[in-house]
Scaffold this active site. Structure first.
Site, PDB file in Angstrom:
ATOM      1  N   GLY A   9       0.825  -1.199   0.354  1.00  0.00           N
ATOM      2  CA  GLY A   9       0.344  -0.227   0.583  1.00  0.00           C
ATOM      3  C   GLY A   9       1.491   1.202   0.080  1.00  0.00           C
ATOM      4  N   GLY A  11      -0.458   4.295  -0.330  1.00  0.00           N
ATOM      5  CA  GLY A  11      -1.502   5.647   0.735  1.00  0.00           C
ATOM      6  C   GLY A  11      -0.561   6.387   1.951  1.00  0.00           C
ATOM      7  N   ASN A  36       2.567  -0.737  -4.752  1.00  0.00           N
ATOM      8  CA  ASN A  36       0.566  -0.219  -4.434  1.00  0.00           C
ATOM      9  C   ASN A  36       0.268  -1.125  -5.596  1.00  0.00           C
ATOM     10  OD1 ASN A  36      -0.759   1.267  -3.773  1.00  0.00           O
ATOM     11  ND2 ASN A  36       0.035   2.849  -4.764  1.00  0.00           N
ATOM     12  N   VAL A  80      -1.964  -7.014  -5.363  1.00  0.00           N
ATOM     13  CA  VAL A  80      -1.844  -8.007  -4.573  1.00  0.00           C
ATOM     14  C   VAL A  80      -2.285  -9.254  -4.548  1.00  0.00           C
ATOM     15  CG1 VAL A  80      -1.195  -8.746  -2.035  1.00  0.00           C
ATOM     16  CG2 VAL A  80      -0.577  -6.801  -3.215  1.00  0.00           C
ATOM     17  N   GLU A 168     -19.288  16.419   1.790  1.00  0.00           N
ATOM     18  CA  GLU A 168     -18.230  16.862   0.482  1.00  0.00           C
ATOM     19  C   GLU A 168     -18.483  17.454  -0.814  1.00  0.00           C
ATOM     20  OE1 GLU A 168     -14.212  15.906   2.578  1.00  0.00           O
ATOM     21  OE2 GLU A 168     -14.523  17.169   3.304  1.00  0.00           O
ATOM     22  N   ASP A 295      -6.763   1.798   7.102  1.00  0.00           N
ATOM     23  CA  ASP A 295      -8.353   1.677   7.433  1.00  0.00           C
ATOM     24  C   ASP A 295      -8.145  -0.343   7.139  1.00  0.00           C
ATOM     25  OD1 ASP A 295      -8.635   4.132   6.783  1.00  0.00           O
ATOM     26  OD2 ASP A 295      -9.742   3.748   5.244  1.00  0.00           O
ATOM     27  N   ALA A 311      -7.772   9.550   7.918  1.00  0.00           N
ATOM     28  CA  ALA A 311      -6.408   9.330   7.189  1.00  0.00           C
ATOM     29  C   ALA A 311      -4.605  10.014   7.834  1.00  0.00           C
ATOM     30  CB  ALA A 311      -6.735  10.577   5.781  1.00  0.00           C
ATOM     31  N   GLN A 312      -6.003  10.604   9.077  1.00  0.00           N
ATOM     32  CA  GLN A 312      -4.964  11.642  10.193  1.00  0.00           C
ATOM     33  C   GLN A 312      -4.211   9.961  11.171  1.00  0.00           C
ATOM     34  OE1 GLN A 312      -6.924  14.139  13.501  1.00  0.00           O
ATOM     35  NE2 GLN A 312      -8.247  13.744  12.317  1.00  0.00           N
ATOM     36  N   LYS A 373      -9.296  23.600   6.227  1.00  0.00           N
ATOM     37  CA  LYS A 373      -9.142  22.445   5.894  1.00  0.00           C
ATOM     38  C   LYS A 373      -8.276  22.535   4.353  1.00  0.00           C
ATOM     39  CE  LYS A 373     -11.095  18.617   3.467  1.00  0.00           C
ATOM     40  NZ  LYS A 373     -11.515  17.392   3.952  1.00  0.00           N
TER      41      LYS A 373
HETATM   42  P1  NAD Z   1     -19.286   6.266   6.533  1.00  0.00           P
HETATM   43  O1  NAD Z   1     -19.492   4.996   7.217  1.00  0.00           O
HETATM   44  O2  NAD Z   1     -18.596   7.856   7.487  1.00  0.00           O
HETATM   45  O3  NAD Z   1     -20.280   6.960   6.280  1.00  0.00           O
HETATM   46  C1  NAD Z   1     -21.660   6.049   5.813  1.00  0.00           C
HETATM   47  C2  NAD Z   1     -22.794   6.633   5.713  1.00  0.00           C
HETATM   48  O4  NAD Z   1     -23.824   6.062   4.490  1.00  0.00           O
HETATM   49  C3  NAD Z   1     -23.444   6.924   7.001  1.00  0.00           C
HETATM   50  O5  NAD Z   1     -24.193   7.966   7.084  1.00  0.00           O
HETATM   51  C4  NAD Z   1     -24.857   5.423   6.896  1.00  0.00           C
HETATM   52  O6  NAD Z   1     -25.252   6.057   7.641  1.00  0.00           O
HETATM   53  C5  NAD Z   1     -25.104   5.794   5.415  1.00  0.00           C
HETATM   54  N1  NAD Z   1     -25.301   4.822   4.841  1.00  0.00           N
HETATM   55  C6  NAD Z   1     -25.287   3.367   5.333  1.00  0.00           C
HETATM   56  N2  NAD Z   1     -25.825   2.586   4.819  1.00  0.00           N
HETATM   57  C7  NAD Z   1     -27.239   2.862   3.575  1.00  0.00           C
HETATM   58  C8  NAD Z   1     -28.310   3.043   2.866  1.00  0.00           C
HETATM   59  N3  NAD Z   1     -28.571   1.840   2.554  1.00  0.00           N
HETATM   60  N4  NAD Z   1     -28.714   4.271   2.050  1.00  0.00           N
HETATM   61  C9  NAD Z   1     -28.917   5.442   2.478  1.00  0.00           C
HETATM   62  N5  NAD Z   1     -27.311   5.198   3.764  1.00  0.00           N
HETATM   63  C10 NAD Z   1     -26.840   4.397   3.970  1.00  0.00           C
HETATM   64  O7  NAD Z   1     -18.790   6.842   5.280  1.00  0.00           O
HETATM   65  P2  NAD Z   1     -17.221   7.664   4.305  1.00  0.00           P
HETATM   66  O8  NAD Z   1     -18.734   9.146   4.757  1.00  0.00           O
HETATM   67  O9  NAD Z   1     -17.166   7.482   3.053  1.00  0.00           O
HETATM   68  O10 NAD Z   1     -16.351   8.137   5.513  1.00  0.00           O
HETATM   69  C11 NAD Z   1     -15.381   6.402   5.470  1.00  0.00           C
HETATM   70  C12 NAD Z   1     -14.202   6.872   7.116  1.00  0.00           C
HETATM   71  O11 NAD Z   1     -13.321   7.553   6.017  1.00  0.00           O
HETATM   72  C13 NAD Z   1     -14.483   7.629   8.037  1.00  0.00           C
HETATM   73  O12 NAD Z   1     -14.358   7.272   9.317  1.00  0.00           O
HETATM   74  C14 NAD Z   1     -14.877   8.756   7.851  1.00  0.00           C
HETATM   75  O13 NAD Z   1     -14.645  10.059   9.384  1.00  0.00           O
HETATM   76  C15 NAD Z   1     -13.483   9.649   7.132  1.00  0.00           C
HETATM   77  N6  NAD Z   1     -13.207  10.176   6.058  1.00  0.00           N
HETATM   78  C16 NAD Z   1     -13.104  11.545   6.966  1.00  0.00           C
HETATM   79  C17 NAD Z   1     -12.933  12.703   6.184  1.00  0.00           C
HETATM   80  C18 NAD Z   1     -12.800  14.109   6.218  1.00  0.00           C
HETATM   81  O14 NAD Z   1     -12.181  13.662   7.539  1.00  0.00           O
HETATM   82  N7  NAD Z   1     -13.139  15.620   5.726  1.00  0.00           N
HETATM   83  C19 NAD Z   1     -13.816  12.867   4.868  1.00  0.00           C
HETATM   84  C20 NAD Z   1     -14.110  11.601   4.359  1.00  0.00           C
HETATM   85  C21 NAD Z   1     -13.628  10.424   4.805  1.00  0.00           C
END
Ligand code: NAD
Length: 392
Positions: A9, A11, A36, A80, A168, A295, A311-312, A373
């Protein structure tokens, strides 16, 4: 005897562990190889911007060869296939294999479709630069198609999942779609942009005040929120929600959840719900020569709850994993993992954002959050550049 460190990886976790290990080990002491899938280190925290055409690919895909040039770290671009933790060997799909004394597993996470019928086959994702490019090309194609066909499904964009990734992305699309529409002579008023979230609210990690701020900012730019409504099925271009209603859309981007890398989950090391368990030094709880970053591992906080895969966290795990491998090779004492949380920032498009920063969760809204950000991204790039110049 010279040891071989293999890092799977490139990343946040993989890159930082490679640099950190090289900071502490000479080339006589250890060879370091990073494998990677693609030739770039991807800034995945900025993919939403690429997916809406708001940033150049070169800003989010940094060539690994260039980044690691002159650092005595080998880069292998390959997929891999099998991790043999008993034979201490890793096979790639191109037929080559690599043996190791120490392995770092930093293969990240995969999209979780939760077994929802038709979802995987009929949705786009946002996990890589390739995914983001695909989303942007697709969005433009649909608007272009709508200009000719006036088929409402072409002008209907649905994001599934209101976590940070989904929010986002929808913020960026809300900012960029009007310009794309103008480019193809489409009235933005014809476009439907919605975000479907199964839980009663989007972004539950933030306070109700910040959530409301995000919702009103995005609604003002045309986003419709369908909360408390899980996507239950996708049949071709028809998305079914929990209450039975359907949405016809030619663009569904699924951001509803992640799970640990299946390769790591199935390689024979100890796991918890598919993610590798680690001790305080970030060694696999079953195979101490294997270290984990990012992760694909699960780290439990003092209250026994797993930290979210961010990421952090990956970045900090990578640094410690690399340093601890060096310590183990030199028979020094390894350090324990004590993550520092700088907070969470969510962008809501080009100029807006929300955030809760520091240990006390100081809340930010609007330009300060947006700037913070950007600064956090710049800080990461400065940090890795600093490590590059420090490495052998
Ligand atoms: P997540 O798991 O945090 O969010 C997924 C969302 O989808 C949840 O709110 C969930 O309730 C919803 N969901 C699940 N099943 C569903 C369904 N069938 N229908 C509708 N909604 C549904 O996933 P993510 O946003 O990809 O984030 C993944 C990780 O990456 C997290 O830990 C997050 O904190 C991190 N992340 C951080 C940042 C940042 O810091 N700015 C940005 C992107 C991701």
């Amino acid at each position: 005897m010279r040891k071989e460190i293999l890092i799977l990886g490139g990343g946040y976790g993989g890159l930082l562990s490679a640099l950190s290990a090289r900071q502490h080990l000479t080339t006589e002491e250890a060879g370091i190889t990073v494998v990677n899938r693609v030739g770039s280190h991807q800034i995945i925290t900025e993919l939403h911007r690429l997916a809406a055409g708001n940033v150049a690919e070169k800003a989010v895909a940094l060539p690994l060869e260039k980044l690691l040039k002159g650092k005595s770290i080998n880069v292998v671009v390959g997929e891999v296939q099998k991790i043999d933790v008993e034979g201490k060997q890793v096979a790639l799909t191109n037929g080559s294999s690599y043996r190791y004394d120490n392995l770092v597993l930093a293969l990240g996470s995969e999209t979780n479709y939760f077994g929802i019928p038709g979802l995987q086959e009929n949705s786009l994702t946002l996990k890589s630069v390739a995914d983001a490019n695909k989303v942007f090309a697709h969005v433009k194609d649909r608007i272009k198609a709508y200009a000719a066909s006036k088929n409402k499904a072409d002008a209907t964009f649905v994001i599934g999942g209101g976590g940070l990734t989904g929010v986002e992305l929808v913020g960026e699309l809300a900012d960029e779609l009007p310009a794309i529409c103008r480019q193809y002579g489409v009235d933005f008023a014809d476009v439907s942009l919605s975000l479907v979230e199964a839980m009663p609210t989007i972004l539950p990690i933030f306070s109700p005040d910040l959530i409301q701020r995000a919702v009103s900012s995005l609604e003002a730019r045309g986003v419709e929120f369908l909360t408390g409504l899980a996507i239950t099925e996708v049949n071709g271009n028809v998305v079914t929600l929990k209450d039975g209603r359907t949405i016809e859309t030619n663009t569904l981007v699924w951001t509803g959840g992640v799970q640990g890398s299946a390769l790591v989950g199935n390689c024979g090391i100890e796991v918890n719900r598919g993610r590798a368990t680690v001790n305080e030094h970030l060694q696999s709880t079953s195979h101490p020569e294997v270290f984990l970053a990012g992760d694909c591992a699960v780290v439990f906080g003092p209250e026994g709850r797993p930290y979210p895969p961010t990421a952090q966290l990956a970045w900090q795990m990578g640094e410690l994993a690399g340093a601890n491998i060096a310590a183990s090779i030199k028979n020094f004492k390894m350090d324990s993992f004590n993550p520092v949380f700088s907070g969470t920032l969510a962008s809501l498009g080009r100029k807006d954002g929300i955030g809760a920063i520091g240990e006390s969760g100081i809340e930010l809204k609007g330009t300060p959050a947006s700037l913070m950000k950007k600064a956090s991204n710049a800080r990461y790039l400065t940090h890795i550049n600093g490590l590059f110049s420090l490495a052998y």
